[in-house]
Design a protein around this motif. Structure first.
Motif, mmCIF file in Angstrom:
data_model
loop_
_atom_site.group_PDB
_atom_site.id
_atom_site.type_symbol
_atom_site.label_atom_id
_atom_site.label_comp_id
_atom_site.label_asym_id
_atom_site.label_seq_id
_atom_site.Cartn_x
_atom_site.Cartn_y
_atom_site.Cartn_z
ATOM 1 N N TYR A 178 -7.309 15.494 41.112
ATOM 2 C CA TYR A 178 -6.478 14.680 40.233
ATOM 3 C C TYR A 178 -6.123 15.397 38.929
ATOM 4 O O TYR A 178 -5.190 15.010 38.249
ATOM 5 N N ILE A 179 -6.890 16.391 38.565
ATOM 6 C CA ILE A 179 -6.702 17.071 37.284
ATOM 7 C C ILE A 179 -5.556 18.078 37.393
ATOM 8 O O ILE A 179 -5.521 18.898 38.309
ATOM 9 N N LYS A 180 -4.624 18.013 36.419
ATOM 10 C CA LYS A 180 -3.482 18.915 36.396
ATOM 11 C C LYS A 180 -3.511 19.767 35.120
ATOM 12 O O LYS A 180 -4.129 19.400 34.119
ATOM 13 N N SER A 181 -2.826 20.901 35.173
ATOM 14 C CA SER A 181 -2.911 21.862 34.072
ATOM 15 C C SER A 181 -1.964 21.563 32.922
ATOM 16 O O SER A 181 -2.069 22.173 31.857
ATOM 17 N N SER A 182 -1.017 20.647 33.101
ATOM 18 C CA SER A 182 -0.089 20.325 32.018
ATOM 19 C C SER A 182 0.323 18.864 32.103
ATOM 20 O O SER A 182 0.176 18.212 33.151
ATOM 21 N N LEU A 183 0.830 18.348 30.991
ATOM 22 C CA LEU A 183 1.291 16.958 30.955
ATOM 23 C C LEU A 183 2.433 16.750 31.940
ATOM 24 O O LEU A 183 2.465 15.752 32.673
ATOM 25 N N GLU A 184 3.370 17.676 31.978
ATOM 26 C CA GLU A 184 4.522 17.523 32.869
ATOM 27 C C GLU A 184 4.107 17.510 34.332
ATOM 28 O O GLU A 184 4.605 16.706 35.132
ATOM 29 N N GLU A 185 3.186 18.388 34.696
ATOM 30 C CA GLU A 185 2.718 18.424 36.082
ATOM 31 C C GLU A 185 2.035 17.111 36.455
ATOM 32 O O GLU A 185 2.215 16.596 37.564
ATOM 33 N N CYS A 186 1.268 16.568 35.524
ATOM 34 C CA CYS A 186 0.573 15.305 35.780
ATOM 35 C C CYS A 186 1.571 14.162 35.919
ATOM 36 O O CYS A 186 1.452 13.321 36.813
#
Length: 301
Positions: free
Chosen positions: A257-265
């Motif tokens: 569930y963890i993404k590397s950026s706000l946009e990716e999330c």
């Protein structure tokens, strides 16, 4: 058409290819009178002021350190106050030129050293000749602002600042005009109270190429980037956005569930309302604004 397309590629180029060879010489049109803005320059100009849509953007200082030597008469172990003040002011004036007031400053320490060598004075007479060198160790600090919410372009900013500030001093040292380093240095000596003889000696002095230290991303920003790189959907809070506060539920950490950026999330979990997700997550307008328009059927004229 009823004919089938060819099953093999053509064996020779089209017959309508240009019959003449391309010109061997470049066009003779004049070059533009103003050089285009480089990527580095554009980044520097953007980064020295906070984004208009995010006045509280993270700021940090970029240190450009180096050594500058000038072959000028100075007092070894004596009082060189005028030279010390003038050297600092000249370096600051050259490197900070064009930047907003208060965003750039220079601090330095200076020393005077001497070198002796036997040289031919006249005829066959050799004598010991002593020359002095005035050396300034300086650090120019430029305050810049992250242009993205997650400060992901910090490395680009540091590289651009480093390239631009170093090149300014290098160019000024090669410039013999009134805006070059030596003339700026001489004027600074006069402003610092140096006597007429010293001002003339500085104006006629020679310089050595500057030596710069490697500029690195400040530790505080490197840590910040690492700490804000884990975004997770704010399902526990019931908001259509993603957070990076380090409080992701354990099941999200164990799964993907963890993404590397706000946009990716936002793309992964709130794609149908991505703009809202980015806004709530603190993104700048540039991150979610577009130049696309749509018809508003719900509003009557």
């Amino acid at each position: 058409p009823t004919t089938a397309p060819p099953t093999t590629p053509p064996t020779r180029p089209p017959t309508n290819a240009p019959a003449t060879d391309p010109p061997t010489n470049p066009p003779t049109t004049a070059s533009p009178t103003k050089a285009p803005v480089t990527v580095s320059t554009a980044v520097v100009l953007d980064s020295v002021s906070p984004p208009t849509d995010n006045p509280s953007a993270t700021s940090f200082g970029v240190d450009v350190a180096g050594v500058q030597q000038v072959a000028v008469p100075c007092k070894v172990g004596g009082d060189n106050a005028a030279l010390t003040t003038a050297s600092n002011d000249a370096i600051e004036q050259v490197q900070c030129d064009g930047l907003p007031s208060g965003s750039c400053s220079t601090q330095s320490t200076s020393t005077c050293t001497s070198t002796s060598s036997r040289q031919l004075l006249s005829g066959s007479v050799r004598g010991l000749q002593t020359t002095t060198t005035f050396t300034t160790d300086f650090v120019t600090t430029i305050v810049v602002y992250c242009q993205t919410n997650d400060c992901s372009n910090a490395n680009e900013i540091v590289d651009a600042i480093s390239d631009t500030i170093q090149q300014k001093l290098t160019d000024a040292l090669e410039d013999d005009s009134s805006t070059g380093f030596i003339q700026t240095f001489a004027e600074a000596v006069e402003d610092a109270g140096g006597d007429v003889a010293l001002i003339a000696e500085v104006a006629a002095a020679t310089t050595l190429p500057p030596e710069f230290e490697t500029v690195v991303l400040p530790d505080v920003i490197a840590t910040l980037i690492l700490s804000i790189g884990d975004f997770y959907p704010d399902w526990p809070g019931g908001k259509s956005t993603c957070l990076n506060d380090g409080n992701a539920p354990l099941y999200m950490k164990r799964s993907d569930y963890i993404k590397s950026s706000l946009e990716e999330c936002c793309d992964s979990y709130f794609s149908w309302e991505k703009t809202k997700c980015l806004q709530l997550g603190g993104a700048s307008t540039a991150d979610y604004a577009s130049d696309k328009f749509y018809v508003n059927h719900n509003q009557e004229s």
